[in-house]
Design a protein around this motif. Structure first.
Motif, PDB file in Angstrom:
ATOM      1  N   VAL A 135      21.467  -2.131   2.400  1.00  0.00           N
ATOM      2  CA  VAL A 135      21.747  -1.287   1.231  1.00  0.00           C
ATOM      3  C   VAL A 135      20.470  -0.887   0.509  1.00  0.00           C
ATOM      4  O   VAL A 135      20.403   0.168  -0.131  1.00  0.00           O
ATOM      5  CB  VAL A 135      22.699  -2.017   0.262  1.00  0.00           C
ATOM      6  CG1 VAL A 135      24.060  -2.179   0.873  1.00  0.00           C
ATOM      7  CG2 VAL A 135      22.140  -3.376  -0.148  1.00  0.00           C
ATOM      8  N   GLU A 136      19.404  -1.717   0.572  1.00  0.00           N
ATOM      9  CA  GLU A 136      18.164  -1.357  -0.107  1.00  0.00           C
ATOM     10  C   GLU A 136      17.584  -0.079   0.474  1.00  0.00           C
ATOM     11  O   GLU A 136      17.071   0.778  -0.247  1.00  0.00           O
ATOM     12  CB  GLU A 136      17.139  -2.496   0.003  1.00  0.00           C
ATOM     13  CG  GLU A 136      17.564  -3.800  -0.653  1.00  0.00           C
ATOM     14  CD  GLU A 136      18.450  -4.638   0.252  1.00  0.00           C
ATOM     15  OE1 GLU A 136      18.685  -4.204   1.404  1.00  0.00           O
ATOM     16  OE2 GLU A 136      18.921  -5.701  -0.194  1.00  0.00           O
ATOM     17  N   PHE A 183       6.278   9.231   6.008  1.00  0.00           N
ATOM     18  CA  PHE A 183       7.304   9.565   7.008  1.00  0.00           C
ATOM     19  C   PHE A 183       7.321   8.524   8.120  1.00  0.00           C
ATOM     20  O   PHE A 183       8.372   8.047   8.554  1.00  0.00           O
ATOM     21  CB  PHE A 183       7.007  10.939   7.593  1.00  0.00           C
ATOM     22  CG  PHE A 183       7.634  12.074   6.843  1.00  0.00           C
ATOM     23  CD1 PHE A 183       8.067  11.898   5.536  1.00  0.00           C
ATOM     24  CD2 PHE A 183       7.795  13.315   7.431  1.00  0.00           C
ATOM     25  CE1 PHE A 183       8.646  12.933   4.835  1.00  0.00           C
ATOM     26  CE2 PHE A 183       8.376  14.355   6.740  1.00  0.00           C
ATOM     27  CZ  PHE A 183       8.801  14.172   5.429  1.00  0.00           C
ATOM     28  N   THR A 184       6.135   8.178   8.582  1.00  0.00           N
ATOM     29  CA  THR A 184       6.048   7.213   9.682  1.00  0.00           C
ATOM     30  C   THR A 184       6.595   5.852   9.265  1.00  0.00           C
ATOM     31  O   THR A 184       7.364   5.212  10.008  1.00  0.00           O
ATOM     32  CB  THR A 184       4.581   7.078  10.124  1.00  0.00           C
ATOM     33  OG1 THR A 184       4.081   8.364  10.491  1.00  0.00           O
ATOM     34  CG2 THR A 184       4.463   6.132  11.303  1.00  0.00           C
ATOM     35  N   LEU A 185       6.212   5.400   8.086  1.00  0.00           N
ATOM     36  CA  LEU A 185       6.675   4.090   7.616  1.00  0.00           C
ATOM     37  C   LEU A 185       8.182   4.083   7.390  1.00  0.00           C
ATOM     38  O   LEU A 185       8.855   3.073   7.646  1.00  0.00           O
ATOM     39  CB  LEU A 185       5.952   3.714   6.319  1.00  0.00           C
ATOM     40  CG  LEU A 185       4.446   3.438   6.420  1.00  0.00           C
ATOM     41  CD1 LEU A 185       3.866   3.207   5.038  1.00  0.00           C
ATOM     42  CD2 LEU A 185       4.191   2.216   7.307  1.00  0.00           C
ATOM     43  N   SER A 186       8.710   5.184   6.893  1.00  0.00           N
ATOM     44  CA  SER A 186      10.144   5.215   6.569  1.00  0.00           C
ATOM     45  C   SER A 186      11.015   5.180   7.816  1.00  0.00           C
ATOM     46  O   SER A 186      12.214   4.927   7.723  1.00  0.00           O
ATOM     47  CB  SER A 186      10.466   6.465   5.749  1.00  0.00           C
ATOM     48  OG  SER A 186      10.169   7.631   6.494  1.00  0.00           O
ATOM     49  N   HIS A 189       0.821  -1.210   0.000  1.00  0.00           N
ATOM     50  CA  HIS A 189       0.000   0.000   0.000  1.00  0.00           C
ATOM     51  C   HIS A 189       0.857   1.263   0.000  1.00  0.00           C
ATOM     52  O   HIS A 189       0.432   2.310  -0.521  1.00  0.00           O
ATOM     53  CB  HIS A 189      -0.953  -0.018   1.197  1.00  0.00           C
ATOM     54  CG  HIS A 189      -2.099  -0.964   1.004  1.00  0.00           C
ATOM     55  ND1 HIS A 189      -3.191  -0.657   0.241  1.00  0.00           N
ATOM     56  CD2 HIS A 189      -2.310  -2.231   1.476  1.00  0.00           C
ATOM     57  CE1 HIS A 189      -4.043  -1.676   0.241  1.00  0.00           C
ATOM     58  NE2 HIS A 189      -3.534  -2.646   0.989  1.00  0.00           N
ATOM     59  N   ALA A 190       2.040   1.190   0.585  1.00  0.00           N
ATOM     60  CA  ALA A 190       2.944   2.346   0.494  1.00  0.00           C
ATOM     61  C   ALA A 190       3.332   2.616  -0.961  1.00  0.00           C
ATOM     62  O   ALA A 190       3.332   3.767  -1.420  1.00  0.00           O
ATOM     63  CB  ALA A 190       4.194   2.099   1.337  1.00  0.00           C
ATOM     64  N   GLN A 210      10.726   0.174   5.222  1.00  0.00           N
ATOM     65  CA  GLN A 210      11.438   1.434   5.025  1.00  0.00           C
ATOM     66  C   GLN A 210      11.785   1.658   3.549  1.00  0.00           C
ATOM     67  O   GLN A 210      11.601   2.742   2.996  1.00  0.00           O
ATOM     68  CB  GLN A 210      12.733   1.429   5.847  1.00  0.00           C
ATOM     69  CG  GLN A 210      12.565   1.777   7.310  1.00  0.00           C
ATOM     70  CD  GLN A 210      13.918   1.890   7.986  1.00  0.00           C
ATOM     71  OE1 GLN A 210      14.609   0.892   8.182  1.00  0.00           O
ATOM     72  NE2 GLN A 210      14.298   3.102   8.349  1.00  0.00           N
ATOM     73  N   THR A 211      12.273   0.610   2.937  1.00  0.00           N
ATOM     74  CA  THR A 211      12.693   0.717   1.537  1.00  0.00           C
ATOM     75  C   THR A 211      11.528   1.126   0.647  1.00  0.00           C
ATOM     76  O   THR A 211      11.630   2.068  -0.158  1.00  0.00           O
ATOM     77  CB  THR A 211      13.275  -0.629   1.065  1.00  0.00           C
ATOM     78  OG1 THR A 211      14.377  -0.982   1.901  1.00  0.00           O
ATOM     79  CG2 THR A 211      13.723  -0.550  -0.377  1.00  0.00           C
TER      80      THR A 211
END
Length: 2035
Positions: A990-991, A937-940, A909-910, A949-950
């Motif tokens: 790295v991703e 922002f929250t997910l990252s 969904h992101a 995060q990626t």
């Protein structure tokens, strides 16, 4: 930022910052410290070292992030290196203590990792200074390694690597311990740890000999196990380790201590070691045995791909010399790998192994060996092929039963052959035309060897051999037709042999596919031969069941390949093809049903094979011949396709009846049906949509859909940016050829040619790799579904999608996943088609199932499916175009992201959020933006899930990119977030770092030019960007480094001054040789941008970097930079790279660097290009330049003067031909660049002079090198290089032909290189030279002959002989075509030859004109800036002599070319008028190909033809027929003897005239064309030449419409072209047209006068324009057209002639017009045309045109009077002459127009007189011009014009005013003009004598009082005397005596007495002498008056006697009267006598 710039950390500032800001502040300080330490003063450092160490250790213990700890470690090590190292051991102890600490909390982990990093950096930097702590440290690290987590293990491995690097051999005591610990890490579950362990072992093996000796097998086994489950980075690292160990074992860098039984490893042993892993993998014995018992392959593809890369590494390590020496031993060992039974058990394994071995050979042979070595390798491969084929042939012999081969042996043989043949094909393709010697080597017999494989029983081997033949044809196009004939012949002879039919049909198809890559093509007749073969095979397929399948397959394969030749070939065969298609299918459904009731498995197999082939041929027709796919053709194909679709429904019954015997054939048939239907409009098969759709649903969701097709179906449906989430893309890898094996899925494998032999004829350079039929079927079904879905009704769409969803729900496991992928791909592809076609999905019933399907895919565990689903969801919203639906999607994603804890759901969904924004036109509202940014922002920041995060950061980067200016409000929050994550994210993730890099790039782009600002906020943002880039630059991951370079590139674009090149360029150069293609691309792209602005700085920084690098780190590229700079390194890189995009970027970078640095480094660049060009191991063109010019001018001179020698010295070795071609192109660019620079580049004398006064370099000083390079290239084996060399030679000739030789006046500098040019050209005219090379050489020949370089015709004979031999070849005609190439190449060569001859003839004629009128010719050359010919060129007669012998033939050929060109340029709707059989030099089939050749050649030929016609004056001379293959043209142009009796010479000449006129006018009317300026000039010169001849002039003059049309075209030309040369040519042509009209009218008038008789000769007949009415109709009037042209020319240069501009109040100031020489000549031409216009009018017409003509003439005079510029001296005589011509026109005396002319001339005279009154500034030259014009009126018009009042008084007044002028020049000219007036008509002369006689006498009487003091005053007095004398002679006899007395009195008054004479000025003495001479002349003539005067005036007599006496006394000293030495001529010199 400034607060962080200090040696010591500003702790006060740091303490006031928050945690995140503190981390950033510390990082900035450490960055500054890193730059400061190397440059700081050691004394200052020692004072602060203790405090600095304390601060650094405080940072160490403060849990620094990954990037900070790297900087910290570096700074700490550098501090001890630069400062005191005494306390370094304390720091080491401190670090060891931290590592020993038992604190295992997560918060302490960063500190421990920082301690490990500091140990590594310190040992690396300080080395043996820390030897005392070495053992303890290593033991401590190894102990910590056992209990460390993955990050710890990763850092410890890197630390140990650095320790080994720093200590070198001193670390020997711990080598074994390190090795034991590293073994476990090499197979760690963490891929990052594996990479670090591999790097550690790689460093260990430098000194640890046991790794590549006793422990080699164990290490190899470890590496094999490390490959299992590896990713790309692991395979790169471990393969580098393994390859390096193998290379060290083979070629040890250091001696090994001898031990009993030890010996040096051999190549066989090393390859056996690798083969063991390749065949058995890294598993233990028990596991391998278990797998073998189960029948499964024990080796994963990861292992095989890794070992493959290791093989390449060890060969690259040992370099090309070793490979060249050992390839013969290596090749059999490689073949053993691919032929082993373990790898041939399954097709997919066999294909994988073949690709691995092929990659090894391609990467090594193609990347390491030069052209000569590659040819040797090709010979070795031929031997292997021959041996394999010989073995199989012997085993298959019927009598040799004992040696029959088994199926395993056959499989082994076929795989060996496939690998060998494909590598041979690759070598040939790389060598290109340089492979010709290999083909002609009889000892190798390469072609025979390859062709023999076509009879191999294996289809794979046959196809590989066919592909190899295709590559032969592409490399050496001359072989295409030869091989095609050979294979066609063998196919016809062996059509009863199944292997022969299959093999030779594949070969023919492959050769036809090669034609697409051969610009020279093949003869058109070959298509007919192939069509015949195909028909024969298809018709005979049913005759012999044993070979039915092969014949059917071969026939359709040939037909499919034939269609790839394009519409031109297929059009003629289409009816026969339609018939064959019709025969392949049942004629009706009933016939199909009857088929189903009969037949067996074999019959159906044959039938399906034939129909599949027919359908593939239809597919090719739709792809390659779309223009032929008309409605009629489709209607004839549809019944056949209907039967094919109907058969689809019966396939299940066939499978039930015949089982798996025909399963593959059925799959291929369905595949072919889907492929052809996808290419046709769906509406054409609308009736069958239901059946097709049903079958598609079965294939997409059926039981057979068990294979996972994700990597074949989904990537095309994903956005290219989203694919970055899945790791590096295949196209970003150097190893993509074998990495595809891992991406293809283990159950499917990668494609191979045998899966679909029909693809062998498709266009492409790489060997086709079609997927297995089952896999390809699903992909075709997806594409067809996408085409059909938009055509379905809404209800059908809903049902289909509902069925998809239901099917997915019902299935489980792997089958569910496969079906889910299929249906999702189908729907996504359909959505793509809907959005591209701007269609809609209509009602809500369709939305729900579609959304359900995509949501299921979006939450799938398959990442690729999630990407495709996100893309599909966005396209769904785009297709619906419903804002409420879009908002609901956003809200749904928001809700799920807030509530979900599942990582997979959040990832999907992101990504969906970013994809939705991508397709909905950016951000629609700030509210949505804020919500979206907040969620992302929250997910990252979710550090617990790096994957989330990626994906969140990637989606955020898309939002930033798409939001544009709306995102500026979020930038200040985004940049700190990105920077914080960069500083805290571990390097193992790295991703995440890559996604952060994309975010940073998007933020920089969003800020854009705002980054240039100096505000505090902008500076902070810019600093954050720079810090982020620095963090990514320090990352060990190459892809992250590439992201950093991309960000810095963006920063440089927007704010270049803030990017430090001193640090950026070194980081770029270090990565130029990276093993990662993505990083190399990023580096070169950045260099390309930098080179556009700061090329010099970039080069300087690169060289400085190499000087500072440690020796052990130097690569070959670094050495190249040191020797030849960055540009030399780029040349090396260009030669090594195989990636096309990277090659283009490198070339552009070099071009930019050269553009900015060439002027200052000219010698360096020329040497660099020369070194590149010479860097060929067999450079046949490297020639000695010592040429004896005094040798006899024979052909042997060329061959003896140029002996090839190999030049291997220099920084480059064995470069590819493509690199050398680019070097030649660079030299040509250099020449072009110098052309716009200093003139000294092309002037030897000036260059030598400037070289003495400075260090500047000039191109002309390197001419010898330029010629040498051109010769080397022009005589190379490579045809491409030969073409480039000839082009360079052409450029040299054009640019240097006119450069004189200072040491030998009268000669040019190029004259000394005659032998070079001849030797370079001669190979291009050999019998085996390709036509394009010969055509280019013809251009060079003509340039050389016409350049004028060679002064002796005997020296020109060599090059002339080459052209003459080509002309003989042309005369042979089309009946002897070239059997190797397409007929269009004959046209190309013929036109090149004829064009060259035409150019020679043009220059010959021009040279003749130059000799006849050298002054006029030079004047014209200087006017228009034309390049002068060489100073020592041959005479025009000499050049004409060269051409004259062939002129009769050439003229016929030229005319034939022109008529061909005229026909070919007809509009398309006149295509039916083209000759059915073609033209003189082209065939009907090559019409489209030859047009471009005619377009490039017709203009010089047209000009030459016109000059020839001018020389013959259109007189027909029978000089014998030209040896043409057919009559010259369909109308024969009068040259055919058969039509000579029909057409008269008049008709033939008329045709020729109309042909030239038609071509010229058609071209000049065209809005755009190539070579426009040159062609326009040729057209204009051709028309001028024609109109110089009376006969065509009479034709043009007699045709009013033609003349008007021509003037209309010329008017358009002069308006649209600014070139002065073209405008002058236009006016010259207009003048000729007007002259032709004058001649025509004179002729008509003369005829009328003769017819009317002598009685009426005074009456001028009414001929000319205007007739009785005087009307001039625009568009039909010649006079009006000429007036337009003249007006355009005059107004452009004299804007105030325009009434609008003349009345403009802003123009009252009167800007002074200045005229260049060009302007003056153009105005002069226009005035001359204007003056002639009344003469071509009738009397009434002349009255109509006269006002305009007079207005323009007087306007020009007015502007001249105002201007006072330098152009007056040229323009004034022209304007006055034009005025005289007009006012003296006979029309002014014609009865019907006389009265009107009188009125108009009075008005003109009034206007002239007003010029004085309106402009009070008229004086000097202006007065003279106006007075001269007034005199012309007085003398040339009738008296009734000038004698009326007030004109008479005003005219007299002007003369009076001029006589009163104080300017002696005006006074002098006035008196001269009065002489003409007094001698003019009596009515005018009398008035002026009466009015001005007294004033004139009074003027002369004043001279006695004021004697002349200057030459001008003297001249005025003398001219006054002449005027009085003219007045005397104009008077009547009765009044003459008193006037003579007055004249004598005046003359005597000029005499000086004896005393005054000696002291008088020179002018007065001269006046005295002239007066005395006149008295001596006039006295005897008027003796009575003279005596009376002397008697009446004694004082005059005495004065005269004294003067005579004084003259007699001085006669001895003065033999001749003194001349006026200082006599000043008037500034206006009239070239003609107007009066």
């Amino acid at each position: 930022m400034e607060q962080a710039h200090s040696l010591l950390l500003n702790e006060d500032v740091c303490s006031r910052l928050g945690e995140d800001q503190r981390a950033e502040f510390v990082f900035k300080w450490l960055r500054f410290l890193k730059k400061l330490l190397p440059a700081i003063d050691r004394a200052d450092l020692k004072q602060n070292q203790k405090r600095l160490v304390e601060q650094l250790l405080a940072v160490l213990t403060a849990s620094p992030g990954p990037s900070t700890r790297l900087l910290l470690a570096y700074c700490l090590a550098q501090l001890y290196w630069v400062g005191d190292s005494f306390t370094s051991s304390l720091t080491v102890d401190r670090c060891n203590d931290i590592i020993r600490s038992r604190d295992d909390s997560p918060s302490f982990l960063p500190t421990r990792l920082a301690a490990v990093a500091c140990l590594g950096a310190m040992f690396e930097q300080l080395g043996r200074l820390l030897i005392s702590a070495f053992k303890e440290t290593v033991a401590n690290l190894l102990k910590a390694l056992k209990s460390a987590e993955s990050q710890g293990r990763y850092e410890i491995m890197l630390c140990i690597e650095k320790i080994l690097k720093g200590l070198g051999v001193s670390a020997l005591p711990c080598h074994r311990d390190i090795y034991k610990a590293t073994r476990a890490c090499l197979t760690d579950r963490s891929t990052a740890v594996r990479c670090a362990a591999a790097k550690c072992l790689l460093e260990l093996q430098r000194e640890a000999v046991f790794l590549w000796s006793t422990e080699l097998e164990n290490v190899a086994s470890l590496c094999f196990r490390a490959f299992e489950g590896s990713n790309y980075d692991v395979r790169i690292a471990v393969s580098k380790l393994l390859g390096t160990l193998i290379a060290s074992a083979l070629e040890p860098r250091q001696a090994i201590a001898p031990r009993p039984g030890s010996r040096r490893s051999s190549l066989e042993e090393m390859m056996e070691l690798l083969a063991r892993g390749f065949l058995r993998g890294g598993a233990g014995f028990l596991r391998a045995s278990s797998d073998m018992l189960k029948g499964a392959s024990p080796v994963s593809r990861d292992v095989r791909v890794g070992i493959t890369q290791a093989c390449v590494v060890f060969m690259c390590t040992l370099r090309g010399v070793w490979l060249e020496a050992h390839f013969s031993s290596l090749l059999p060992l490689l073949m053993e790998l691919v032929s082993h039974p373990r790898v041939t058990q399954s097709p997919s394994d066999a294909i994988c192994c073949r690709r691995c071995v092929s990659f090894i050979m391609r990467a090594s042979v193609g990347g390491l060996l030069g052209e000569k070595a590659q040819i040797a390798v090709a010979k070795e491969i031929c031997l292997v092929i021959r041996e394999q084929k010989r073995t199989i042939d012997a085993a298959l012999c019927e009598g040799n039963v004992e040696t029959r081969v088994s199926s395993l042996d056959m499989a082994a043989s076929q795989h060996v052959l496939v690998c060998s043949l494909l590598e041979l094909a690759s070598i040939l393709q790389a060598l290109c035309s340089a492979a010709a010697p290999l083909l002609h080597d009889g000892s190798t017999g390469m072609l025979d060897t390859v062709i023999s494989v076509l009879l191999h029983p294996s289809v794979s081997a046959q196809l590989a051999a066919a592909w190899c033949l295709r590559c032969v044809a592409v490399a050496v196009p001359a072989q295409a037709a030869v091989l095609l004939d050979r294979c066609s012949e063998r196919l016809g002879a062996l059509k009863s042999c199944p292997e022969a039919v299959a093999g030779y049909s594949a070969a023919v198809a492959a050769l036809l596919g090669a034609v697409q890559h051969c610009p020279l093509g093949i003869p058109h007749a070959k298509g007919k031969v192939v069509m015949g073969l195909a028909e024969d095979l298809l018709r005979s397929a049913a005759q012999n069941s044993r070979i039915s399948i092969q014949r059917a397959h071969g026939g359709w394969l040939l037909l499919s390949a034939l269609i790839t030749l394009g519409p031109t070939v297929v059009e003629n065969h289409l009816p026969r093809m339609l018939l064959l298609w019709r025969c392949a299918f049942p004629q009706s459904i009933k016939e199909l049903e009857s088929e189903l009731r009969r037949g067996d498995a074999f019959t159906w197999q044959v039938t399906l094979e034939g129909r599949s082939g027919a359908l593939y041929a239809m597919k090719n027709l739709a792809m390659y011949c779309r223009d032929l796919l008309s409605d009629e053709v489709i209607s004839r194909l549809l019944p056949l396709l209907s039967c094919a679709v109907a058969l689809l429904t019966q396939l299940p019954s066939l499978v039930k009846s015949y089982g798996h015997q025909i399963k593959n054939a059925l799959t291929v048939f369905r595949l072919r049906v889907y492929e052809i239907l996808a290419l046709l409009p769906p509406k054409s098969y609308e009736e069958n949509l239901g059946t097709v759709l049903k079958q598609l649903l079965m294939d997409l969701t059926g039981t057979e859909s068990t294979a996972c097709n994700e990597l074949n179906l989904l990537p095309p449906l994903c956005h290219s940016q989203d694919l970055a989430l899945l790791g590096p893309a295949l196209h970003d890898m150097d190893q993509h050829y074998i990495e595809e094996e891992l991406h293809g899925g283990s159950s499917i494998g990668e494609g191979s040619l045998e899966y679909d032999p029909f693809t062998i004829c498709e266009k492409g350079q790489e060997v086709p790799a079609p997927l297995p039929p089952a896999t390809a079927l699903i992909a075709a079904a997806v594409r067809l579904f996408a085409v059909i879905f938009p055509q379905l009704a809404a209800q059908q769409r809903s049902q289909v999608l509902g069925q998809f969803c239901e099917c997915v729900k019902q299935l489980k496991g792997a089958r569910q996943q496969a079906v889910h992928i299929n249906v999702s791909a189908a729907f996504c592809c359909a959505l793509k088609c809907v959005t591209l076609g701007r269609d809609t999905l209509a009602p809500e019933e369709v939305h729900k199932p579609g959304l359900s399907l995509l949501m299921g895919a979006l939450e799938s565990c398959n990442p690729l499916l999630r990407c495709a689903a996100a893309e599909g969801l966005a396209r769904l919203a785009q297709a619906l175009n419903d804002p409420s639906f879009t908002v609901s999607l956003f809200l749904m994603s928001f809700d799920k992201l807030k509530a979900a804890r599942d990582a997979i759901m959040r990832m999907g969904h992101a990504l969906a959020l970013g994809a939705l924004y991508r397709y909905l036109g950016g951000i629609s509202s700030p509210q949505h933006l804020s919500a979206c940014v907040g969620v992302l922002f929250t997910l990252s920041q979710d550090s617990t899930s790096p994957e989330v995060q990626t994906w969140a950061l990637h989606s955020l980067s898309m939002v930033v990119d798409l939001a544009g200016p709306l995102y500026h409000s979020h930038v200040e929050a985004s940049l700190p977030l990105v920077l914080r994550l960069l500083l805290s994210t571990p390097h193992t993730h790295v991703e995440v770092q890559q996604s952060l890099g994309r975010c940073l790039n998007a933020l920089i782009t969003s800020l854009g030019p705002d980054l240039q600002g100096e505000d505090v906020g902008v500076c902070a943002l810019r600093t954050s960007c720079l810090v982020g880039c620095a963090v990514m630059q320090d990352s060990p991951d190459c892809l992250v480094q590439a992201q950093a370079i991309g960000c810095l590139q963006q920063l440089h674009m927007f704010s270049a001054q803030h990017v430090n090149l001193a640090s950026l360029v070194p980081s770029l150069c270090v990565n130029l040789c990276s093993t990662y293609l993505s990083l190399r691309r990023a580096v070169v792209a950045c260099l390309m941008q930098l080179a556009q602005r700061e090329a010099m700085e970039v080069s300087a920084h690169a060289v400085a970097l190499v000087k500072e690098l440690p020796r052990r780190d130097n690569t070959q590229l670094d050495v190249t930079i040191k020797e030849v700079g960055l540009e030399g390194a780029l040349f090396s890189l260009l030669d090594q790279e195989s990636d096309l995009r990277l090659q283009q970027d490198i070339q552009e970078t070099l071009v930019h660097v050269m553009a900015s640095a060439a002027a200052s480094e000219l010698a360096h660049w020329l040497k660099l290009c020369k070194d590149v060009l010479s860097a060929s191991s067999d450079s046949a063109g490297a020639a000695q330049m010592e040429i004896n010019q005094e040798e006899d001018a024979d052909w042997c001179d060329d061959s003896s003067a140029f002996r090839a020698k190999c030049e291997s010295s220099g920084p480059f070795h064995s470069l590819r031909w493509s690199t050398r071609v680019f070097a030649v192109e660079c030299v040509c660019r250099l020449v072009a660049q110098c052309e716009s620079g200093d003139p000294a580049h092309f002037d030897m004398a000036l260059a030598q002079e400037q070289r003495l006064h400075g260090s500047t370099d000039f191109l002309v000083l390197h001419l010898a090198e330029l010629v040498r390079m051109a010769f080397m290239a022009a005589t190379d084996h490579s045809e491409q290089l030969r073409l480039a060399g000839l082009e360079m030679l052409y450029v040299i000739i054009r640019k240097f032909a006119s450069v004189p030789e200072p040491e030998f006046p009268g000669h040019v500098i190029l004259e000394q290189y005659q032998a070079n040019v001849g030797a370079a050209l001669r190979p291009a005219f050999s019998a085996d030279a390709p036509p394009d090379v010969t055509a280019k050489a013809c251009q060079v020949c003509s340039a050389w002959i016409t350049s004028g370089v060679v002064s002796d015709l005997s020296d020109l004979s060599r090059v002339h002989a080459l052209l003459a031999s080509s002309l003989l070849k042309v005369q042979a005609g089309r009946d002897v075509p070239n059997p190797l190439y397409n007929e269009s190449t004959f046209t190309m060569e013929t036109l090149a030859v004829l064009k060259a001859w035409a150019e020679v003839y043009i220059v010959a004629v021009q040279s003749t004109v130059q000799q006849e009128n050298p002054a006029g010719w030079q004047e014209q050359q200087q006017e228009w800036g034309e390049e002068p010919r060489g100073a020592g060129g041959p005479t025009g007669a000499g050049l004409l002599k060269l051409v004259q012998g062939d002129l009769a033939t050439l003229s016929r050929l030229w005319l034939a070319v022109l008529q061909d060109h005229a026909l070919l340029t007809l509009p398309p709707h006149y295509a039916n008028q083209l000759p059915v059989t073609g033209g003189s030099f082209y065939t009907a089939e090559t019409v489209d190909q030859v047009r471009q050749h005619y377009c490039g050649a017709w203009a010089p030929i047209l000009h030459a033809t016109a000059l020839w016609l001018k020389s013959t004056e259109f007189i027909m001379v029978d000089e014998g027929p030209a040896n043409l293959s057919r009559p010259v043209t369909p109308t024969s142009m009068g040259q055919s003897t058969a039509l000579a009796s029909v057409k008269s010479p008049e008709d033939i000449s008329t045709e020729r005239l109309h042909l030239i006129l038609g071509i010229t006018v058609a071209f000049l009317c065209s809005p755009h064309s190539q070579n426009q300026m040159e062609n326009i000039t040729s057209c204009l010169h051709a028309l001028q030449a024609l109109l110089d001849v009376p006969w065509p002039r009479s034709k043009v003059g007699n045709d009013q419409a033609l003349s008007v049309e021509l003037l209309s075209v010329l008017h358009r030309l002069i308006v649209t072209r600014e070139s002065p040369g073209i405008q002058q040519d236009v006016l010259e042509l207009v003048r000729r047209v007007v002259y032709a009209a004058q001649e025509h009218i004179k002729e008509k008038r003369h005829s009328a006068e003769v017819d009317d008789g002598a009685a009426e000769k005074e009456t001028v007949p009414e001929f000319g324009e205007g007739r009785d009415t005087g009307g001039l109709v625009p568009g039909k009037s010649l006079v009006f057209g000429a007036l337009e042209l003249c007006l355009c020319t005059l107004v452009r240069r004299l804007p105030r002639l325009s009434p609008q501009l003349a009345g403009n109040p802003t123009d009252q100031g009167g800007l002074v017009c200045t005229f260049s020489d060009v302007d003056c000549r153009l105005i002069t031409s226009a005035l001359g045309i204007l003056s002639d216009l009344p003469s071509i009018c009738s009397p009434e017409g002349s009255v109509s045109v006269l006002p305009t003509v007079l207005y323009l003439l007087l306007g020009v005079l007015r502007e001249l009077v105002r201007g006072g510029g330098a152009g007056e001296a040229v323009l004034a005589p022209s304007a006055l002459q034009a005025l005289r011509t007009v006012v003296s026109s006979p029309m002014s005396r014609a009865e019907k127009s006389r009265a009107a002319w009188v009125g108009l001339l009075r008005s003109a005279l009034t206007t002239l007189l007003e010029c004085w009154d309106s402009d009070n500034t008229v004086h000097g030259v202006g007065e003279v011009i106006l007075l001269t014009a007034l005199t012309i009126f007085l003398l040339c018009v009738s008296a009734e014009v000038t004698t009326v009042e007030p004109l008479r008084s005003r005219c007299i007044g002007k003369f009076q005013a001029c006589l009163e002028s104080k300017d002696p020049m005006v006074l002098s000219r006035s008196c001269q003009l009065l002489v003409s007036v007094f001698q003019g008509p009596a009515a005018v002369a009398g008035l002026f004598i009466q009015a001005l006689g007294t004033r004139l006498v009074a003027l002369l009487q004043q001279v006695e009082k004021s004697r002349p003091q200057s030459a001008a005053e003297l001249q005025a007095a003398l001219d006054g005397v002449r005027a009085v004398e003219a007045l005397v002679f104009a008077a009547e006899e009765t009044h003459r005596a008193p006037l003579v007395a007055v004249l004598l009195h005046i003359l005597i008054s000029f005499l000086l007495d004896e005393n005054t004479l000696s002291s008088a000025p020179v002018a007065s003495r001269s006046l005295h002498e002239y007066a005395l001479q006149d008295l001596m002349r006039l006295g005897p003539q008027h003796s009575s008056v003279f005596r009376a005067l002397m008697a009446s005036a004694p004082h005059l007599k005495a004065r005269l006697e004294a003067a005579i006496k004084g003259d007699q006394e001085s006669v001895s000293a003065k033999a001749t009267p003194p001349q006026v030495s200082g006599k000043k001529k008037p500034s206006i010199q009239l070239k003609s006598h107007f009066l």
